[in-house]
Design a protein around this motif. Structure first.
Motif, PDB file in Angstrom:
ATOM      1  N   LYS A  72      40.255  34.434  44.750  1.00 34.46           N
ATOM      2  CA  LYS A  72      41.052  34.072  43.573  1.00 34.46           C
ATOM      3  C   LYS A  72      40.161  33.486  42.481  1.00 34.46           C
ATOM      4  O   LYS A  72      40.357  33.755  41.304  1.00 34.46           O
ATOM      5  N   ILE A  73      39.190  32.693  42.896  1.00 29.93           N
ATOM      6  CA  ILE A  73      38.261  32.106  41.924  1.00 29.93           C
ATOM      7  C   ILE A  73      37.459  33.208  41.240  1.00 29.93           C
ATOM      8  O   ILE A  73      37.312  33.222  40.021  1.00 29.93           O
ATOM      9  N   GLU A  74      36.964  34.143  42.023  1.00 28.42           N
ATOM     10  CA  GLU A  74      36.194  35.256  41.461  1.00 28.42           C
ATOM     11  C   GLU A  74      37.049  36.088  40.509  1.00 28.42           C
ATOM     12  O   GLU A  74      36.602  36.464  39.421  1.00 28.42           O
ATOM     13  N   ALA A  75      38.297  36.350  40.885  1.00 26.70           N
ATOM     14  CA  ALA A  75      39.201  37.119  40.027  1.00 26.70           C
ATOM     15  C   ALA A  75      39.474  36.369  38.723  1.00 26.70           C
ATOM     16  O   ALA A  75      39.510  36.972  37.644  1.00 26.70           O
ATOM     17  N   PHE A  76      39.632  35.049  38.809  1.00 24.99           N
ATOM     18  CA  PHE A  76      39.854  34.244  37.610  1.00 24.99           C
ATOM     19  C   PHE A  76      38.673  34.372  36.649  1.00 24.99           C
ATOM     20  O   PHE A  76      38.853  34.605  35.450  1.00 24.99           O
ATOM     21  N   TYR A  77      37.456  34.217  37.163  1.00 26.52           N
ATOM     22  CA  TYR A  77      36.277  34.282  36.303  1.00 26.52           C
ATOM     23  C   TYR A  77      36.064  35.686  35.740  1.00 26.52           C
ATOM     24  O   TYR A  77      35.601  35.843  34.608  1.00 26.52           O
ATOM     25  N   THR A  78      36.429  36.700  36.492  1.00 29.02           N
ATOM     26  CA  THR A  78      36.328  38.076  35.990  1.00 29.02           C
ATOM     27  C   THR A  78      37.273  38.279  34.811  1.00 29.02           C
ATOM     28  O   THR A  78      36.887  38.835  33.781  1.00 29.02           O
ATOM     29  N   ARG A  79      38.511  37.802  34.951  1.00 21.88           N
ATOM     30  CA  ARG A  79      39.484  37.909  33.847  1.00 21.88           C
ATOM     31  C   ARG A  79      39.026  37.105  32.634  1.00 21.88           C
ATOM     32  O   ARG A  79      39.140  37.552  31.495  1.00 21.88           O
ATOM     33  N   LEU A  80      38.515  35.902  32.888  1.00 24.49           N
ATOM     34  CA  LEU A  80      38.034  35.064  31.786  1.00 24.49           C
ATOM     35  C   LEU A  80      36.898  35.755  31.042  1.00 24.49           C
ATOM     36  O   LEU A  80      36.884  35.797  29.806  1.00 24.49           O
ATOM     37  N   LYS A  81      35.964  36.317  31.775  1.00 29.17           N
ATOM     38  CA  LYS A  81      34.832  37.010  31.151  1.00 29.17           C
ATOM     39  C   LYS A  81      35.318  38.162  30.281  1.00 29.17           C
ATOM     40  O   LYS A  81      34.861  38.336  29.139  1.00 29.17           O
ATOM     41  N   GLU A  82      36.253  38.945  30.791  1.00 30.04           N
ATOM     42  CA  GLU A  82      36.784  40.076  30.019  1.00 30.04           C
ATOM     43  C   GLU A  82      37.473  39.592  28.752  1.00 30.04           C
ATOM     44  O   GLU A  82      37.283  40.157  27.676  1.00 30.04           O
ATOM     45  N   GLN A  83      38.270  38.528  28.869  1.00 29.93           N
ATOM     46  CA  GLN A  83      38.984  38.006  27.713  1.00 29.93           C
ATOM     47  C   GLN A  83      38.029  37.449  26.666  1.00 29.93           C
ATOM     48  O   GLN A  83      38.180  37.696  25.475  1.00 29.93           O
ATOM     49  N   LEU A  84      37.026  36.716  27.106  1.00 27.63           N
ATOM     50  CA  LEU A  84      36.038  36.174  26.172  1.00 27.63           C
ATOM     51  C   LEU A  84      35.273  37.291  25.467  1.00 27.63           C
ATOM     52  O   LEU A  84      34.986  37.196  24.274  1.00 27.63           O
ATOM     53  N   ALA A  85      34.952  38.345  26.188  1.00 26.91           N
ATOM     54  CA  ALA A  85      34.219  39.470  25.602  1.00 26.91           C
ATOM     55  C   ALA A  85      35.062  40.185  24.542  1.00 26.91           C
ATOM     56  O   ALA A  85      34.538  40.624  23.516  1.00 26.91           O
ATOM     57  N   LEU A  86      36.371  40.273  24.788  1.00 23.79           N
ATOM     58  CA  LEU A  86      37.253  40.953  23.840  1.00 23.79           C
ATOM     59  C   LEU A  86      37.565  40.114  22.602  1.00 23.79           C
ATOM     60  O   LEU A  86      37.677  40.636  21.502  1.00 23.79           O
ATOM     61  N   ASP A  87      37.718  38.801  22.791  1.00 24.11           N
ATOM     62  CA  ASP A  87      38.213  37.937  21.721  1.00 24.11           C
ATOM     63  C   ASP A  87      37.153  37.330  20.818  1.00 24.11           C
ATOM     64  O   ASP A  87      37.474  36.812  19.766  1.00 24.11           O
ATOM     65  N   THR A  88      35.902  37.360  21.242  1.00 22.74           N
ATOM     66  CA  THR A  88      34.887  36.585  20.531  1.00 22.74           C
ATOM     67  C   THR A  88      33.625  37.405  20.309  1.00 22.74           C
ATOM     68  O   THR A  88      33.204  38.162  21.178  1.00 22.74           O
TER      69      THR A  88
ATOM     70  N   ASP B 254      29.061  35.281  29.965  1.00 18.00           N
ATOM     71  CA  ASP B 254      28.383  34.922  31.215  1.00 18.00           C
ATOM     72  C   ASP B 254      27.866  33.488  31.177  1.00 18.00           C
ATOM     73  O   ASP B 254      27.938  32.757  32.171  1.00 18.00           O
ATOM     74  N   ALA B 255      27.348  33.068  30.029  1.00 20.32           N
ATOM     75  CA  ALA B 255      26.838  31.705  29.881  1.00 20.32           C
ATOM     76  C   ALA B 255      27.975  30.689  29.985  1.00 20.32           C
ATOM     77  O   ALA B 255      27.805  29.621  30.578  1.00 20.32           O
ATOM     78  N   VAL B 256      29.139  31.019  29.429  1.00 19.02           N
ATOM     79  CA  VAL B 256      30.309  30.140  29.513  1.00 19.02           C
ATOM     80  C   VAL B 256      30.722  29.976  30.971  1.00 19.02           C
ATOM     81  O   VAL B 256      30.926  28.868  31.460  1.00 19.02           O
ATOM     82  N   ILE B 257      30.830  31.080  31.675  1.00 18.71           N
ATOM     83  CA  ILE B 257      31.253  31.044  33.073  1.00 18.71           C
ATOM     84  C   ILE B 257      30.247  30.282  33.925  1.00 18.71           C
ATOM     85  O   ILE B 257      30.622  29.502  34.803  1.00 18.71           O
ATOM     86  N   LYS B 258      28.966  30.464  33.644  1.00 19.40           N
ATOM     87  CA  LYS B 258      27.939  29.741  34.396  1.00 19.40           C
ATOM     88  C   LYS B 258      28.148  28.234  34.274  1.00 19.40           C
ATOM     89  O   LYS B 258      28.033  27.489  35.256  1.00 19.40           O
ATOM     90  N   LYS B 259      28.473  27.759  33.079  1.00 20.45           N
ATOM     91  CA  LYS B 259      28.707  26.327  32.883  1.00 20.45           C
ATOM     92  C   LYS B 259      29.956  25.860  33.631  1.00 20.45           C
ATOM     93  O   LYS B 259      29.968  24.791  34.243  1.00 20.45           O
ATOM     94  N   TYR B 260      31.031  26.660  33.586  1.00 21.69           N
ATOM     95  CA  TYR B 260      32.233  26.297  34.341  1.00 21.69           C
ATOM     96  C   TYR B 260      31.925  26.173  35.836  1.00 21.69           C
ATOM     97  O   TYR B 260      32.391  25.244  36.496  1.00 21.69           O
ATOM     98  N   VAL B 261      31.142  27.103  36.365  1.00 20.60           N
ATOM     99  CA  VAL B 261      30.788  27.073  37.784  1.00 20.60           C
ATOM    100  C   VAL B 261      29.965  25.824  38.098  1.00 20.60           C
ATOM    101  O   VAL B 261      30.204  25.152  39.106  1.00 20.60           O
ATOM    102  N   GLU B 262      29.007  25.500  37.243  1.00 24.95           N
ATOM    103  CA  GLU B 262      28.184  24.312  37.461  1.00 24.95           C
ATOM    104  C   GLU B 262      29.041  23.041  37.465  1.00 24.95           C
ATOM    105  O   GLU B 262      28.889  22.180  38.328  1.00 24.95           O
ATOM    106  N   VAL B 263      29.946  22.926  36.500  1.00 26.25           N
ATOM    107  CA  VAL B 263      30.779  21.732  36.400  1.00 26.25           C
ATOM    108  C   VAL B 263      31.768  21.664  37.568  1.00 26.25           C
ATOM    109  O   VAL B 263      32.083  20.578  38.055  1.00 26.25           O
ATOM    110  N   SER B 264      32.223  22.805  38.050  1.00 34.70           N
ATOM    111  CA  SER B 264      33.205  22.814  39.143  1.00 34.70           C
ATOM    112  C   SER B 264      32.658  22.200  40.429  1.00 34.70           C
ATOM    113  O   SER B 264      33.426  21.832  41.321  1.00 34.70           O
ATOM    114  N   LYS B 265      31.353  22.047  40.531  1.00 31.92           N
ATOM    115  CA  LYS B 265      30.740  21.447  41.719  1.00 31.92           C
ATOM    116  C   LYS B 265      30.834  19.925  41.717  1.00 31.92           C
ATOM    117  O   LYS B 265      30.572  19.278  42.727  1.00 31.92           O
TER     118      LYS B 265
END
Length: 96
Positions: A6-22, A78-89
């Protein structure tokens, strides 16, 4: 503990949305809630150290939690997601 799929699916969706919107690089606003502790806030600050991030904190009305807002220019989704993963620890952190 959350389901890794579920976590992986969330980050995949987030990455796609960020790529489309920004158009990247772009400023990005991270928001987190952490148990009120200078150690927790310091751990988050270290993760964003050297990026020119503007970090603002605000304590909850009872002083139990601290909200942390971080505005920083990010290079890619990818850089955004990397930071979320780091903070999630960090124990007890909630990403918004």
């Amino acid at each position: 503990m959350a389901d890794p799929k579920k976590i992986e699916a969330f980050y995949t969706r987030l990455k796609e949305q960020l790529a489309l919107d920004t158009k990247w690089p772009a400023p990005y606003l991270f928001k987190f809630i952490v148990p009120a502790s200078n150690e927790n806030i310091a751990e988050i600050e270290v993760i964003f150290d050297g990026l020119g991030a503007e970090i603002n904190t605000r304590d909850s009305s009872k002083g139990t939690y601290t909200s942390v807002s971080i505005e920083v220019k990010m290079k890619s989704p990818d850089a955004v997601i990397k930071k979320y993963v780091e903070v999630s620890k960090i124990e007890g952190v909630i990403s918004l």
